[in-house]
Design an enzyme around this catalytic site. Structure first.
Site, short mmCIF file in Angstrom:
data_model
loop_
_atom_site.label_atom_id
_atom_site.label_comp_id
_atom_site.label_asym_id
_atom_site.label_seq_id
_atom_site.Cartn_x
_atom_site.Cartn_y
_atom_site.Cartn_z
N ALA A 1 40.28 46.59 44.24
CA ALA A 1 39.42 45.40 44.26
C ALA A 1 38.41 45.50 43.14
CB ALA A 1 38.74 45.28 45.62
N ASN A 2 37.45 44.61 43.11
CA ASN A 2 36.37 44.71 42.12
C ASN A 2 35.07 44.28 42.78
OD1 ASN A 2 35.90 41.73 41.61
ND2 ASN A 2 38.08 41.88 41.15
N ARG A 3 33.98 44.36 42.02
CA ARG A 3 32.65 44.18 42.63
C ARG A 3 32.17 42.74 42.67
NH1 ARG A 3 30.65 49.28 43.23
NH2 ARG A 3 31.35 50.82 41.69
N SER A 4 33.01 41.77 42.37
CA SER A 4 32.55 40.38 42.38
C SER A 4 31.96 40.02 43.75
CB SER A 4 33.73 39.45 42.07
OG SER A 4 33.37 38.13 42.37
N ALA B 1 37.01 36.55 40.26
CA ALA B 1 37.35 37.73 39.46
C ALA B 1 38.71 38.21 39.98
CB ALA B 1 36.29 38.80 39.63
#
Ligand code: CTP
Length: 402
Positions: A208-211, A274
């Site tokens: 995943a990512n930090r969006s 994102a």
């Protein structure tokens, strides 16, 4: 409805101040956020505690006792509102407004704002009829200050005549009319993507990512405030569903694409998500640790949702907007990205360390379109949403949105 509208309610002195408490309740029932300022006069009739209890927010009173001036200054108090309502508006506060006097928190907030103002006058009928009051009202009307009431009827001290404050429901009605005039995008359908995507590695792990989804959600809320019919396709975030917006919750990029395609046809697409560029070839069973062996992840490219929407042929939304997070050569990179993806506008977000955007509250946007670049000052994500929504309204109806 007044979903996600922020109202700064200024309560001035007068017996009608008690009705302001009912007004707070009714505004909140309709989804508005209400912050209150009580003048010294108002505090002779009601307490800041009642206003705070009903609004669920701190009630503000005195300019010079704002111990938390840095946290919530009087300028921010007005600027972080969509509308200022003065109810009841005494003859005194109307005179201060007309004369530009800023000698307390209420009067200062009223002078330090470019937001619309609605006044609900309440006073004795002789004060109402006095030429000074009428002159002040005429000056305020000429400046665009709106008014609801007063009505004729029984007044304090067994008198009767013109000067009774409009009933809370009349004031709510007047507020709803002000916002309805803002429905510049009514009849338009908008698709917004937001948040990260989660790409499974196995049934329990994912990439995943930090969006945070805050910007995409703010855009959906802003478009809805202008009357657009909004569908927000969002990856997992901690953001609440914006009121008045249909939200489709997804996890992976492929689910996001399918959900977006199901929304078409749409007039507007804003891709703020994102999206993970790659997904793993997910295992169907949980990967087990084996001594000395590290699993290799094979990554496969994900679909580009923005590019797919921008190249959707006769199903292409009329206006397709993408984002670009850049640290250098911001505009040149955004222009190249715009051409590559085939979208109409790119909002290039300056995420260089100097911009303070990363982990911060604000975004610094450069809007790149076919004509060139528009540099926006650093502003909150909510304000970016509002500015983008207005810009979109101008795109569809240049005259109406002026
Ligand atoms: N986007 C998308 N689907 C993807 C990847 C990106 O819809 N699979 C959209 C994003 O929502 C955003 C824009 O494309 O509107 C961002 O483009 P991207 O190519 O991902 O660029 P950046 O993330 O800004 O950075 P980089 O150029 O380094 O990849």
């Amino acid at each position: 409805m007044l979903h996600s509208r922020r109202i700064l309610l200024i309560i001035s002195g007068g017996i009608a101040a008690y009705k302001a408490l009912d007004l707070i309740r009714r505004l909140r029932e309709r989804g508005a956020t209400v912050r209150c300022i009580l003048t010294a006069g108002a505090q002779q009739f009601i307490t800041p505690l009642s206003a705070a209890a009903l609004s669920g927010e701190k009630a503000y009173t005195d300019l010079f006792s704002l111990t938390d001036e840095s946290e919530m200054g009087h300028l921010r108090l007005a600027q972080e509102s969509d509308l200022l309502v003065v109810a009841p508006a005494s003859a005194d506060i109307l005179a201060k407004m007309a004369g530009g006097i800023a000698d307390d928190l209420a009067a200062t907030a009223l002078l330090a704002t470019d937001k619309p103002i609605l006044v609900a006058p309440a006073m004795n009928f002789r004060m109402w009829g006095h030429q000074a009051t009428q002159d002040n009202l005429a000056r305020l009307a000429a400046r665009g200050v709106r008014r609801v009431g007063p009505n004729a009827g029984p007044l304090a001290e067994n008198e009767s005549g013109m000067g009774r404050m409009a009933e809370p429901l009349e004031i709510v009605d007047a507020i709803e009319k002000i916002f309805a005039a803002d429905a510049l995008l009514s009849g338009r359908r908008a698709l917004i993507t937001s948040g990260p995507t989660q790409e499974p590695i196995d049934p329990v792990r994912y990439i995943a990512n930090r969006s945070s989804g805050r910007q995409g959600h703010a855009i959906a809320a802003a478009l809805a405030r202008l009357g657009a019919e909004c569908v927000l396709v969002s990856g997992p975030t901690n953001e609440p569903d914006p009121p008045g917006v249909k939200v489709v919750h997804i996890e992976t990029a492929r689910e996001m694409l399918a959900a977006c395609e199901a929304v078409l046809p749409a007039d507007i697409a804003v891709c703020a998500a994102a999206v993970a560029d790659w997904r793993a070839d997910a295992a169907t069973a949980k990967l087990k640790k084996k001594a000395g062996a590290v699993p290799m992840l094979k990554l496969v490219e994900n679909p580009d949702i923005l590019a797919t929407l921008a190249k959707a042929g006769n199903r292409r939304p009329k206006l397709v907007v993408g984002f670009a997070a850049e640290t250098e050569d911001i505009v040149a990179n955004a222009q190249a990205k715009r051409a590559r993806k085939g979208c109409d506008w790119i909002l290039a977000n300056d995420v260089s360390p100097a911009s303070g955007v990363f982990g911060g509250e604000n975004n610094t946007i450069h809007l790149v379109d076919e004509h060139g670049v528009e540099d926006w000052p650093a502003m909150s994500k909510r304000d970016v949403g509002d500015r983008l929504a207005r810009r979109i309204a101008v795109f569809f109806a240049p005259k109406a949105a002026e």
